[in-house]
Design a protein around this motif. Sequence first.
Motif, PDB file in Angstrom:
ATOM      1  N   UNK A 117       0.602   4.621  -5.658  1.00  0.00           N
ATOM      2  CA  UNK A 117      -0.629   4.849  -4.929  1.00  0.00           C
ATOM      3  C   UNK A 117      -1.671   5.516  -5.793  1.00  0.00           C
ATOM      4  N   UNK A 118      -2.631   6.149  -5.123  1.00  0.00           N
ATOM      5  CA  UNK A 118      -3.733   6.790  -5.842  1.00  0.00           C
ATOM      6  C   UNK A 118      -3.380   8.194  -6.303  1.00  0.00           C
ATOM      7  N   UNK A 119      -2.306   8.710  -5.783  1.00  0.00           N
ATOM      8  CA  UNK A 119      -1.833  10.026  -6.192  1.00  0.00           C
ATOM      9  C   UNK A 119      -2.437  11.162  -5.400  1.00  0.00           C
ATOM     10  N   UNK A 120      -1.786  12.302  -5.461  1.00  0.00           N
ATOM     11  CA  UNK A 120      -2.290  13.517  -4.833  1.00  0.00           C
ATOM     12  C   UNK A 120      -2.140  14.652  -5.829  1.00  0.00           C
ATOM     13  N   UNK A 121      -3.204  15.446  -5.965  1.00  0.00           N
ATOM     14  CA  UNK A 121      -3.221  16.513  -6.959  1.00  0.00           C
ATOM     15  C   UNK A 121      -2.492  17.742  -6.443  1.00  0.00           C
ATOM     16  N   UNK A 122      -1.605  18.247  -7.259  1.00  0.00           N
ATOM     17  CA  UNK A 122      -0.938  19.522  -6.983  1.00  0.00           C
ATOM     18  C   UNK A 122      -1.319  20.490  -8.093  1.00  0.00           C
ATOM     19  N   UNK A 123      -1.865  21.622  -7.702  1.00  0.00           N
ATOM     20  CA  UNK A 123      -2.257  22.649  -8.663  1.00  0.00           C
ATOM     21  C   UNK A 123      -1.570  23.952  -8.294  1.00  0.00           C
ATOM     22  N   UNK A 124      -0.814  24.482  -9.232  1.00  0.00           N
ATOM     23  CA  UNK A 124      -0.089  25.738  -9.013  1.00  0.00           C
ATOM     24  C   UNK A 124      -0.726  26.796  -9.904  1.00  0.00           C
ATOM     25  N   UNK A 125      -1.401  27.722  -9.263  1.00  0.00           N
ATOM     26  CA  UNK A 125      -2.139  28.719 -10.024  1.00  0.00           C
ATOM     27  C   UNK A 125      -2.390  29.941  -9.159  1.00  0.00           C
ATOM     28  N   UNK A 126      -2.415  31.096  -9.811  1.00  0.00           N
ATOM     29  CA  UNK A 126      -2.749  32.323  -9.087  1.00  0.00           C
ATOM     30  C   UNK A 126      -4.250  32.593  -9.169  1.00  0.00           C
TER      31      UNK A 126
ATOM     32  N   UNK B 147       5.000  26.713  -1.649  1.00  0.00           N
ATOM     33  CA  UNK B 147       5.606  25.431  -1.275  1.00  0.00           C
ATOM     34  C   UNK B 147       4.532  24.446  -0.843  1.00  0.00           C
ATOM     35  N   UNK B 148       4.836  23.196  -1.038  1.00  0.00           N
ATOM     36  CA  UNK B 148       4.024  22.095  -0.523  1.00  0.00           C
ATOM     37  C   UNK B 148       4.963  20.969  -0.115  1.00  0.00           C
ATOM     38  N   UNK B 149       4.493  20.166   0.842  1.00  0.00           N
ATOM     39  CA  UNK B 149       5.231  18.975   1.235  1.00  0.00           C
ATOM     40  C   UNK B 149       4.333  17.768   1.055  1.00  0.00           C
ATOM     41  N   UNK B 150       4.722  16.892   0.168  1.00  0.00           N
ATOM     42  CA  UNK B 150       3.967  15.668  -0.056  1.00  0.00           C
ATOM     43  C   UNK B 150       4.509  14.561   0.837  1.00  0.00           C
ATOM     44  N   UNK B 151       3.608  13.687   1.262  1.00  0.00           N
ATOM     45  CA  UNK B 151       3.980  12.508   2.042  1.00  0.00           C
ATOM     46  C   UNK B 151       3.435  11.269   1.362  1.00  0.00           C
ATOM     47  N   UNK B 152       4.119  10.167   1.569  1.00  0.00           N
ATOM     48  CA  UNK B 152       3.651   8.876   1.073  1.00  0.00           C
ATOM     49  C   UNK B 152       3.851   7.867   2.192  1.00  0.00           C
TER      50      UNK B 152
ATOM     51  N   UNK C 254       0.844  -1.196   0.000  1.00  0.00           N
ATOM     52  CA  UNK C 254       0.000   0.000   0.000  1.00  0.00           C
ATOM     53  C   UNK C 254       0.875   1.241   0.000  1.00  0.00           C
ATOM     54  N   UNK C 255       0.525   2.168  -0.863  1.00  0.00           N
ATOM     55  CA  UNK C 255       1.204   3.458  -0.974  1.00  0.00           C
ATOM     56  C   UNK C 255       0.118   4.532  -0.949  1.00  0.00           C
ATOM     57  N   UNK C 256       0.210   5.461  -0.010  1.00  0.00           N
ATOM     58  CA  UNK C 256      -0.838   6.468   0.122  1.00  0.00           C
ATOM     59  C   UNK C 256      -0.227   7.856   0.167  1.00  0.00           C
ATOM     60  N   UNK C 257      -0.422   8.586  -0.917  1.00  0.00           N
ATOM     61  CA  UNK C 257       0.104   9.942  -1.015  1.00  0.00           C
ATOM     62  C   UNK C 257      -0.856  10.951  -0.390  1.00  0.00           C
ATOM     63  N   UNK C 258      -0.295  12.022   0.149  1.00  0.00           N
ATOM     64  CA  UNK C 258      -1.097  13.110   0.704  1.00  0.00           C
ATOM     65  C   UNK C 258      -0.289  14.393   0.667  1.00  0.00           C
ATOM     66  N   UNK C 259      -0.963  15.503   0.919  1.00  0.00           N
ATOM     67  CA  UNK C 259      -0.274  16.778   1.015  1.00  0.00           C
ATOM     68  C   UNK C 259      -0.437  17.691  -0.182  1.00  0.00           C
ATOM     69  N   UNK C 260      -1.110  17.214  -1.209  1.00  0.00           N
ATOM     70  CA  UNK C 260      -1.323  18.060  -2.373  1.00  0.00           C
ATOM     71  C   UNK C 260      -2.327  19.159  -2.083  1.00  0.00           C
ATOM     72  N   UNK C 261      -2.496  20.031  -3.069  1.00  0.00           N
ATOM     73  CA  UNK C 261      -3.454  21.110  -2.909  1.00  0.00           C
ATOM     74  C   UNK C 261      -3.230  22.190  -3.940  1.00  0.00           C
ATOM     75  N   UNK C 262      -3.900  23.325  -3.709  1.00  0.00           N
ATOM     76  CA  UNK C 262      -3.779  24.489  -4.583  1.00  0.00           C
ATOM     77  C   UNK C 262      -2.821  25.482  -3.939  1.00  0.00           C
TER      78      UNK C 262
ATOM     79  N   UNK D 236       8.501  20.565  -1.946  1.00  0.00           N
ATOM     80  CA  UNK D 236       8.461  21.288  -3.211  1.00  0.00           C
ATOM     81  C   UNK D 236       8.425  22.785  -2.910  1.00  0.00           C
ATOM     82  N   UNK D 237       9.444  23.482  -3.342  1.00  0.00           N
ATOM     83  CA  UNK D 237       9.542  24.925  -3.138  1.00  0.00           C
ATOM     84  C   UNK D 237       9.538  25.642  -4.481  1.00  0.00           C
ATOM     85  N   UNK D 238       9.249  26.939  -4.427  1.00  0.00           N
ATOM     86  CA  UNK D 238       9.241  27.759  -5.639  1.00  0.00           C
ATOM     87  C   UNK D 238       8.437  27.079  -6.760  1.00  0.00           C
ATOM     88  N   UNK D 239       7.237  26.681  -6.412  1.00  0.00           N
ATOM     89  CA  UNK D 239       6.410  25.949  -7.369  1.00  0.00           C
ATOM     90  C   UNK D 239       6.029  26.818  -8.555  1.00  0.00           C
TER      91      UNK D 239
END
Length: 112
Positions: free
Chosen positions: A103-112, A17-22, A3-11, A83-86
């Motif tokens: 795993x199922x993945x985590x969505x990262x969206x970089x947008x203003x 910056x964001x920090x992803x975990x698995x 089992x692999x479970x990613x988390x920490x994504x977002x807008x 992840x810095x300076x996205x």
Amino acid sequence: EVQLMESGGGLVAPGGSLRLSCTTSGFTFSSYTMRWVRQTPGKGLEWVASISTAGGTADYADSVKGRFTISRDNAENTLYLQMNNLKPEDTAVYYCTKGNERGQGTQVTVSS
């Protein structure tokens, strides 16, 4: 069962910056090189970063070098991606992988 479970994504805004975990289970985490990959619509999987079993060696795609840091905690069976300076082009679903398993993945969206 692996089992692999990613988390920490977002807008996040560009430059943020964001920090992803698995979190992992079902295998001896410390025995495997682990990787982060990402996927955007219309593109295949892109390798992002790899880390050796003990964490002493890390490699990065040129597109993220100097901005992303992969790390692992073998005591907690967890993989990380700082992840810095996205940038908008970092927008993707991020997956941690053990070999061909992910795993199922985590969505990262970089947008203003």
